[in-house]
Design an enzyme around this catalytic site. Structure first.
Site, PDB file in Angstrom:
ATOM      1  N   GLY D  27       0.799  -1.208   0.000  1.00  0.00           N
ATOM      2  CA  GLY D  27       0.000   0.000   0.000  1.00  0.00           C
ATOM      3  C   GLY D  27       0.833   1.259   0.000  1.00  0.00           C
ATOM      4  O   GLY D  27       1.947   1.287   0.531  1.00  0.00           O
ATOM      5  N   ASN D  28       0.315   2.309  -0.618  1.00  0.00           N
ATOM      6  CA  ASN D  28       1.012   3.584  -0.653  1.00  0.00           C
ATOM      7  C   ASN D  28       0.034   4.708  -0.961  1.00  0.00           C
ATOM      8  O   ASN D  28      -0.974   4.514  -1.614  1.00  0.00           O
ATOM      9  CB  ASN D  28       2.154   3.561  -1.687  1.00  0.00           C
ATOM     10  CG  ASN D  28       1.728   2.899  -2.986  1.00  0.00           C
ATOM     11  OD1 ASN D  28       0.926   3.452  -3.738  1.00  0.00           O
ATOM     12  ND2 ASN D  28       2.247   1.702  -3.252  1.00  0.00           N
ATOM     13  N   SER D  44       9.593   3.126  -0.919  1.00  0.00           N
ATOM     14  CA  SER D  44       9.327   1.708  -1.197  1.00  0.00           C
ATOM     15  C   SER D  44       9.748   0.813  -0.032  1.00  0.00           C
ATOM     16  O   SER D  44      10.824   0.998   0.544  1.00  0.00           O
ATOM     17  CB  SER D  44      10.104   1.303  -2.456  1.00  0.00           C
ATOM     18  OG  SER D  44       9.938  -0.065  -2.726  1.00  0.00           O
ATOM     19  N   GLY D  45       8.892  -0.127   0.327  1.00  0.00           N
ATOM     20  CA  GLY D  45       9.261  -1.198   1.255  1.00  0.00           C
ATOM     21  C   GLY D  45       9.719  -0.764   2.632  1.00  0.00           C
ATOM     22  O   GLY D  45      10.468  -1.493   3.283  1.00  0.00           O
ATOM     23  N   SER D  74       8.092   4.626  -3.781  1.00  0.00           N
ATOM     24  CA  SER D  74       7.294   3.425  -3.990  1.00  0.00           C
ATOM     25  C   SER D  74       7.430   2.921  -5.416  1.00  0.00           C
ATOM     26  O   SER D  74       7.447   3.715  -6.364  1.00  0.00           O
ATOM     27  CB  SER D  74       5.817   3.751  -3.717  1.00  0.00           C
ATOM     28  OG  SER D  74       4.996   2.732  -4.228  1.00  0.00           O
ATOM     29  N   SER D  75       7.502   1.600  -5.579  1.00  0.00           N
ATOM     30  CA  SER D  75       7.644   1.060  -6.929  1.00  0.00           C
ATOM     31  C   SER D  75       6.416   1.352  -7.792  1.00  0.00           C
ATOM     32  O   SER D  75       6.483   1.269  -9.014  1.00  0.00           O
ATOM     33  CB  SER D  75       7.894  -0.455  -6.855  1.00  0.00           C
ATOM     34  OG  SER D  75       6.843  -1.085  -6.167  1.00  0.00           O
ATOM     35  N   HIS D  95      -3.039   3.425  -3.221  1.00  0.00           N
ATOM     36  CA  HIS D  95      -3.060   2.052  -3.728  1.00  0.00           C
ATOM     37  C   HIS D  95      -2.974   1.114  -2.533  1.00  0.00           C
ATOM     38  O   HIS D  95      -2.133   1.297  -1.657  1.00  0.00           O
ATOM     39  CB  HIS D  95      -1.893   1.804  -4.675  1.00  0.00           C
ATOM     40  CG  HIS D  95      -1.752   0.367  -5.071  1.00  0.00           C
ATOM     41  ND1 HIS D  95      -2.792  -0.375  -5.574  1.00  0.00           N
ATOM     42  CD2 HIS D  95      -0.686  -0.479  -5.018  1.00  0.00           C
ATOM     43  CE1 HIS D  95      -2.378  -1.609  -5.819  1.00  0.00           C
ATOM     44  NE2 HIS D  95      -1.103  -1.706  -5.488  1.00  0.00           N
ATOM     45  N   HIS D  97      -3.829  -3.277  -1.171  1.00  0.00           N
ATOM     46  CA  HIS D  97      -4.268  -4.639  -1.470  1.00  0.00           C
ATOM     47  C   HIS D  97      -5.368  -5.001  -0.465  1.00  0.00           C
ATOM     48  O   HIS D  97      -5.411  -6.119   0.043  1.00  0.00           O
ATOM     49  CB  HIS D  97      -3.097  -5.615  -1.368  1.00  0.00           C
ATOM     50  CG  HIS D  97      -2.089  -5.488  -2.464  1.00  0.00           C
ATOM     51  ND1 HIS D  97      -1.364  -6.547  -2.954  1.00  0.00           N
ATOM     52  CD2 HIS D  97      -1.689  -4.415  -3.190  1.00  0.00           C
ATOM     53  CE1 HIS D  97      -0.543  -6.122  -3.909  1.00  0.00           C
ATOM     54  NE2 HIS D  97      -0.723  -4.839  -4.057  1.00  0.00           N
ATOM     55  N   ASP D 120     -23.754   6.768  -2.721  1.00  0.00           N
ATOM     56  CA  ASP D 120     -23.339   8.017  -2.071  1.00  0.00           C
ATOM     57  C   ASP D 120     -21.951   8.459  -2.529  1.00  0.00           C
ATOM     58  O   ASP D 120     -21.580   9.623  -2.347  1.00  0.00           O
ATOM     59  CB  ASP D 120     -23.334   7.841  -0.538  1.00  0.00           C
ATOM     60  CG  ASP D 120     -24.738   7.907   0.063  1.00  0.00           C
ATOM     61  OD1 ASP D 120     -25.665   8.415  -0.602  1.00  0.00           O
ATOM     62  OD2 ASP D 120     -24.913   7.450   1.217  1.00  0.00           O
TER      63      ASP D 120
END
Lengths: 230, 230, 230, 230
Positions: D27-28, D44-45, D74-75, D95, D97, D120
């Protein structure tokens, strides 16, 4: 009177909440002193927040008469008494409306043995009772609920299958004492959830091999058990 | 003005969060003072973190006019007012988008009575409203939502079925006061989850026996109730 | 003896609880010191509440003999030993009955690669073992469980698929050390849940494109990895 | 440089954890300063436990070049940049998951508008992208992911549908700033869960009436909105 047992039964009732097995005031646990022939059970409709050992109600196993306590015993008390009379090795009994076990009860389906988590505790499926007859419901309903459970077990050793699913209602579980009964009720809920998920993944999932069922049950129970510390 | 009721309604709104029935600012609770003919309700779109009794809005039941409060009342207020006018015994009303009850609403299906957990609170299914007509949606939408609920109940006593599922929308629940309404909304969510799980386990699961439904509802409600402490 | 490894393995066992992967005393983690040829593993049936590094049991990889510890090692120890012998790069192993991974095991179905969350860790499906034969169950059951896992992998690099589903039982996961094995067991549970939900939404959901599978696995693993900080 | 935006983006990343939308380092979140043409994004990571505003990476929107920060961005940064360039009103992008949104992505199915909770926020379904072509995956994969999202939206106003489901991958959501984007990602997860449950209850559940969809979206958005405090 029976201070230790009242404390144990009270604690077991509170553990139901901690294990996530009850909402509201649903659910009840009892314990028995076989020597004295006395049963200790939760009072009816009392909130878990304020429950204390002195609220527990003491009844005679034989007559069902209250011998100590100012509150009315759980409305499910007659079911507990029938089970204690029929199942001589049982030392504690739990009734809940826990989510997955109750969902199976509503679906009126026995929980099949699908894996080793189940087989570590139940030597076969977790049986669902038959529907109760209108006259059983109209009469001594709670006692008849106990009778139907006993009928379901027939000659099965209740310690080899420490719970039942009452059709359209919910689970009863038991054990060697109140604490053990709550433990089995918690495992029942986990096993009920596992089985419903397996059926969701593969609707045609069938029972596990009987050899594996035997292996796991007997690895933990009976004379050849080798699980845990001796 | 109505300080006690405002506090009770505010607390009931906060209890929605505690019971896990709302996310974000979704959901609202109201309460009524039948003698004064005044309704107290949550303001619209205010965060639960900062909500206080003085934020509650007071309206006239008859006219729907705000008589106290600086904030706009919940946009669902007209639905609450219609229900209070039609259901004379109702003292508190709750609307949520709680997960399982809303999933049933989206599926546009009444929640069938599948077990005793359900029967302890609802004397039959939890009805789903018909779809609203385009002119109802285009017009006084929120008031029409109330009308459709009232139409759904017809001659059914709303205290015998303390909630409804509005199609493609979500649940409304009620009770003798705001606190009781939240309690019923919480049980509704549990019962909705139970029923969806039973259908997942056995998709053809049918309604419970009517004798068992009657037994459990009447054991807790009406003149012959024997559940809980007297 | 091996104080650091005992602490790491003990902590990894406690992390199983923190990650929500075990209930009761189910589950166990081990770690290996390849140079010394010694394996450290959780004792059997000891509660997580009281578990300390000094409870860990030390065994010889080659012989399986206990060389330190007063408690019996986990009953699954023979499975761990077989895997360490066959999978030379593996430094830690985890066995759990975690909910979704076990549900797949009970359904006796490999978990298909359905998305990038899966592909970031497994280069293909998460395989389910074949059923064990009655003579394997009756004999050295736990060692035979290891043999069946090794048979399932054949020539597949176990670090390219850091877990397996044992049919009618549950998952084993592994990694470069005990901590990494727990991490992989946690991701396995998440991926198992994701896959079951995708199948519930679209029962015919098929495997992801092989190009996307390769891209994600190789983005994080192997010589061309570019994910994370260098 | 951009201290306020870095703090906001860092906080929004931590909110992902609080909202239960990420596990591990998945997530980012990013935010943009449109006047300066600069984007701030998570490194990233890096673990959420130790993440601070000074870890955020600053890039030029036009060139994608890092202009501040010692860590790699972030990738998924190229995806964010493509979306900011194409969607002029978007001020923040997320973003994840997250469980249910990712389950729909893996099922490669757009999330249909089934109720008012959905309506809504989204004026229609939440679209799923087409599968990416092998050459898109092999090439500038992350940038191509952005291109496929833009292609999916065509002439649709991205603020009328503040999220997308990338097939076999997971969701992207956006909003007027980073905080609003996280809010929309949280509602997306709730709506994705609701829709999957409705389909479980009634597999043939169809879309809600378009009149009701319009009513709810326009009640909260656009010139005639009347929801919340003015």
């Amino acid at each position: 009177m029976l201070e230790e047992l009242k404390e144990e039964v009270c604690q077991a009732n509170l553990d139901l909440v901690k294990e996530g097995l009850v909402i509201q005031t649903f659910g009840n646990v009892s314990g028995i002193d076989r020597e004295k022939g006395l049963v200790v059970i939760k009072p009816s409709g009392v909130s878990y927040d304020v429950m204390k050992p002195e609220h527990m109600v003491v009844l005679e196993l034989a007559s069902g008469k209250v011998v100590e306590g100012n509150l009315r015993p759980s409305s499910d008390t007659p079911t507990h008494l029938v089970l204690y009379r029929a199942f001589a090795n049982v030392g504690g009994i739990v009734h809940t409306h826990s989510l997955y076990a109750t969902a199976w009860a509503q679906a009126k389906r026995s929980i099949p043995a699908l894996g080793t988590t189940h087989a570590d505790y139940w030597h076969g499926d977790i049986p669902c009772t038959r529907l109760m007859r209108p006259e059983e419901i109209a009469g001594e309903y709670e006692a008849k609920t106990g009778d139907v459970i006993v009928e379901t077990f027939g000659n099965t050793d209740p310690m080899h299958k420490p719970s039942v699913i009452v059709a359209s209602h919910g689970p009863f579980a038991w054990g060697k004492d109140a604490h053990d009964a709550v433990h089995n009720a918690a495992i029942l809920e986990y096993v009920a959830k596992l089985a419903s998920l397996s059926l969701q993944i593969v609707p045609s999932t069938g029972e596990m091999q009987s050899e594996l069922l035997d292996k796991h049950f007997l690895r933990k129970h009976g004379p050849k058990a080798y699980y845990g510390q001796k």
